[in-house]
Design an enzyme around this catalytic site. Sequence first.
Site, mmCIF file in Angstrom:
data_model
loop_
_atom_site.group_PDB
_atom_site.id
_atom_site.type_symbol
_atom_site.label_atom_id
_atom_site.label_comp_id
_atom_site.label_asym_id
_atom_site.label_seq_id
_atom_site.Cartn_x
_atom_site.Cartn_y
_atom_site.Cartn_z
ATOM 1 N N ASP A 227 12.238 -2.801 -0.766
ATOM 2 C CA ASP A 227 12.767 -1.591 -1.838
ATOM 3 C C ASP A 227 13.171 -0.398 -1.318
ATOM 4 O OD1 ASP A 227 13.139 -1.239 -4.947
ATOM 5 O OD2 ASP A 227 11.484 0.269 -4.397
ATOM 6 N N LEU B 50 -1.350 0.745 -6.444
ATOM 7 C CA LEU B 50 -2.475 1.676 -6.174
ATOM 8 C C LEU B 50 -2.763 2.958 -6.839
ATOM 9 C CD1 LEU B 50 -3.103 0.687 -2.362
ATOM 10 C CD2 LEU B 50 -4.109 -0.371 -4.350
ATOM 11 N N ARG C 187 -1.307 11.250 0.535
ATOM 12 C CA ARG C 187 -0.326 11.575 -0.299
ATOM 13 C C ARG C 187 -0.936 12.737 -1.295
ATOM 14 N NH1 ARG C 187 2.796 7.076 -3.723
ATOM 15 N NH2 ARG C 187 3.121 6.331 -1.380
ATOM 16 N N ASN D 95 -3.513 -4.098 2.739
ATOM 17 C CA ASN D 95 -2.809 -4.729 1.321
ATOM 18 C C ASN D 95 -2.171 -5.922 1.235
ATOM 19 O OD1 ASN D 95 -3.577 -1.994 0.935
ATOM 20 N ND2 ASN D 95 -1.530 -0.895 0.973
ATOM 21 N N GLY E 67 3.180 -0.090 -1.031
ATOM 22 C CA GLY E 67 3.476 1.243 -0.190
ATOM 23 C C GLY E 67 2.342 1.330 0.994
ATOM 24 N N GLN F 147 -2.548 0.250 6.860
ATOM 25 C CA GLN F 147 -2.778 0.155 5.454
ATOM 26 C C GLN F 147 -1.937 -1.074 4.980
ATOM 27 O OE1 GLN F 147 -1.202 3.384 3.767
ATOM 28 N NE2 GLN F 147 -2.937 4.851 4.274
ATOM 29 N N TYR G 221 15.352 8.576 -2.006
ATOM 30 C CA TYR G 221 14.074 8.703 -0.961
ATOM 31 C C TYR G 221 14.313 9.308 0.356
ATOM 32 C CZ TYR G 221 12.105 5.178 -4.123
ATOM 33 O OH TYR G 221 11.375 4.214 -5.167
ATOM 34 N N TRP H 66 5.815 -0.756 -9.302
ATOM 35 C CA TRP H 66 5.779 0.215 -8.512
ATOM 36 C C TRP H 66 4.289 0.879 -8.641
ATOM 37 C CZ3 TRP H 66 5.581 5.563 -9.885
ATOM 38 C CH2 TRP H 66 6.024 5.794 -11.260
HETATM 39 P P1 NDP Z 1 1.065 2.747 -3.903
HETATM 40 O O1 NDP Z 1 0.473 3.111 -5.272
HETATM 41 O O2 NDP Z 1 0.452 1.453 -3.565
HETATM 42 O O3 NDP Z 1 0.504 3.927 -3.020
HETATM 43 C C1 NDP Z 1 0.810 3.851 -1.759
HETATM 44 C C2 NDP Z 1 0.319 4.986 -0.940
HETATM 45 O O4 NDP Z 1 -1.063 4.788 -1.037
HETATM 46 C C3 NDP Z 1 0.494 4.737 0.385
HETATM 47 O O5 NDP Z 1 1.798 5.367 0.961
HETATM 48 C C4 NDP Z 1 -0.689 5.561 1.191
HETATM 49 O O6 NDP Z 1 -0.812 6.928 1.086
HETATM 50 C C5 NDP Z 1 -1.786 4.993 0.277
HETATM 51 N N1 NDP Z 1 -2.432 3.781 0.536
HETATM 52 C C6 NDP Z 1 -1.897 2.730 0.341
HETATM 53 N N2 NDP Z 1 -2.607 1.519 0.962
HETATM 54 C C7 NDP Z 1 -3.588 2.186 1.445
HETATM 55 C C8 NDP Z 1 -4.805 1.767 1.869
HETATM 56 N N3 NDP Z 1 -5.063 0.392 2.071
HETATM 57 N N4 NDP Z 1 -5.789 2.680 2.340
HETATM 58 C C9 NDP Z 1 -5.825 3.906 1.911
HETATM 59 N N5 NDP Z 1 -4.676 4.622 1.304
HETATM 60 C C10 NDP Z 1 -3.423 3.703 1.088
HETATM 61 O O7 NDP Z 1 2.440 2.747 -3.782
HETATM 62 P P2 NDP Z 1 3.614 3.547 -4.003
HETATM 63 O O8 NDP Z 1 3.394 4.670 -4.941
HETATM 64 O O9 NDP Z 1 4.067 3.959 -2.499
HETATM 65 O O10 NDP Z 1 4.753 2.558 -4.654
HETATM 66 C C11 NDP Z 1 5.289 1.442 -4.130
HETATM 67 C C12 NDP Z 1 6.725 1.315 -3.873
HETATM 68 O O11 NDP Z 1 7.351 1.349 -5.201
HETATM 69 C C13 NDP Z 1 7.578 2.571 -3.285
HETATM 70 O O12 NDP Z 1 7.610 2.336 -2.112
HETATM 71 C C14 NDP Z 1 8.768 2.290 -3.869
HETATM 72 O O13 NDP Z 1 9.419 1.407 -3.265
HETATM 73 C C15 NDP Z 1 8.537 1.820 -5.318
HETATM 74 N N6 NDP Z 1 8.565 2.962 -6.300
HETATM 75 C C16 NDP Z 1 9.421 2.922 -7.170
HETATM 76 C C17 NDP Z 1 9.283 4.028 -8.314
HETATM 77 C C18 NDP Z 1 10.568 4.069 -9.291
HETATM 78 O O14 NDP Z 1 10.862 5.141 -9.757
HETATM 79 N N7 NDP Z 1 11.374 2.873 -9.307
HETATM 80 C C19 NDP Z 1 8.642 5.221 -7.925
HETATM 81 C C20 NDP Z 1 7.643 5.129 -7.116
HETATM 82 C C21 NDP Z 1 7.488 3.999 -6.342
HETATM 83 P P3 NDP Z 1 -1.322 8.021 2.159
HETATM 84 O O15 NDP Z 1 -1.772 7.199 3.121
HETATM 85 O O16 NDP Z 1 -0.054 9.070 2.293
HETATM 86 O O17 NDP Z 1 -2.274 8.564 1.394
#
Ligand code: NDP
Length: 318
Positions: free
Chosen positions: A49, A213, A231, A295, A285, A291, A54, A210
Amino acid sequence: MPYNRLGTAGLQVSQFSFGSWVTFGRQVDTGIAKEQLQLAAEAGVNFFDNAEVYALGRSEEIMGEAIRELGWKRHEYVISTKLFWGINGDMVNMKNTLNRKYLMQAIDGSLERLGLDFVDLVYAHRPDPNTPIEETVYAFSDMIEQGKALYWGTSEWSADEIRAAWEIADKRNLRKPVMEQPQYNLLHRDRVENEYARLYNDIGLGLTTWSPLASGVLTGKYLDGVPEGSRGSTAAHKEILGDARKFEPQIRELLKMAEKLEVSPAQLALAWVAANPHVSTVILGASSVAQLDENLGALVALERLTPELKAELDALFA
Ligand code: NDP
């Protein structure tokens, strides 16, 4: 890896998919992206995705570069982009819109950055109250007719807006929206579980969900402070710390349940999303390869998540 039909479409998407928001172009360069895509593909992930906005287009460039360097064939993966915010600064007609001019030019820009002739899925990234839904439906339908996308859908549209778009397409014999991309996780449930409830049967809506987590909050990583580089440590995403504080007691319980099941909290939270039969794919993500590896292990948690345990989580985060 299980595969599900995307709503009523014949297309099958992997139960877990992988997205690039925040990460590609900011925390993840082409080298790490390649490792992540490879790892995901080896686990059976077939859907990746992306969105125009982005990293202001850089995320699409990185995904395109990584896929080319990996030598993937076009039939081996499903890829998306999403259009709405625009990346041409303040230019009138080209930002926060779903007008025909913006959409027809924006898809060309995305294809160029990805280095592709077509995307499989294209989304209206948000609703636009200043463009008639009919104009937007025509534009997405035409994109499909022109071979630039195979299916179209919406992201964070209300149930009424989705139904209106579907009915216009039905009446005018245009391409119908087949999927919606909403936020869905233990902390944000209302839209998927209540607002959209009638759409699953009435129009066969598929979901690509989306932030499973809640931006990392459900890993429990913010319970005892804010890890450097996370984040939540960035000004743009401070609001997620509010969620972490508000739901602290429930997240601590989630940690205990995960420990009993011998899975990580992230894996249990991801399995809970995947256990909803209306969810076609859970978009993961990850800011690192480790990570993502963790996941993808959510498949094990999904096997261990009995209906009783799921009900327990439902009640805990009601
Ligand atoms: P999550 O809620 O899973 O958050 C992902 C983030 O959480 C990572 O980048 C990391 O951030 C942290 N993380 C993930 N796994 C772990 C782990 N095992 N241990 C510790 N920290 C972890 O998903 P996203 O918010 O990234 O959303 C996923 C996808 O959904 C996006 O990439 C996008 O493609 C889509 N999306 C779509 C939207 C829309 O409006 N349509 C809006 C948002 C997302 P860090 O390490 O930086 O703390």
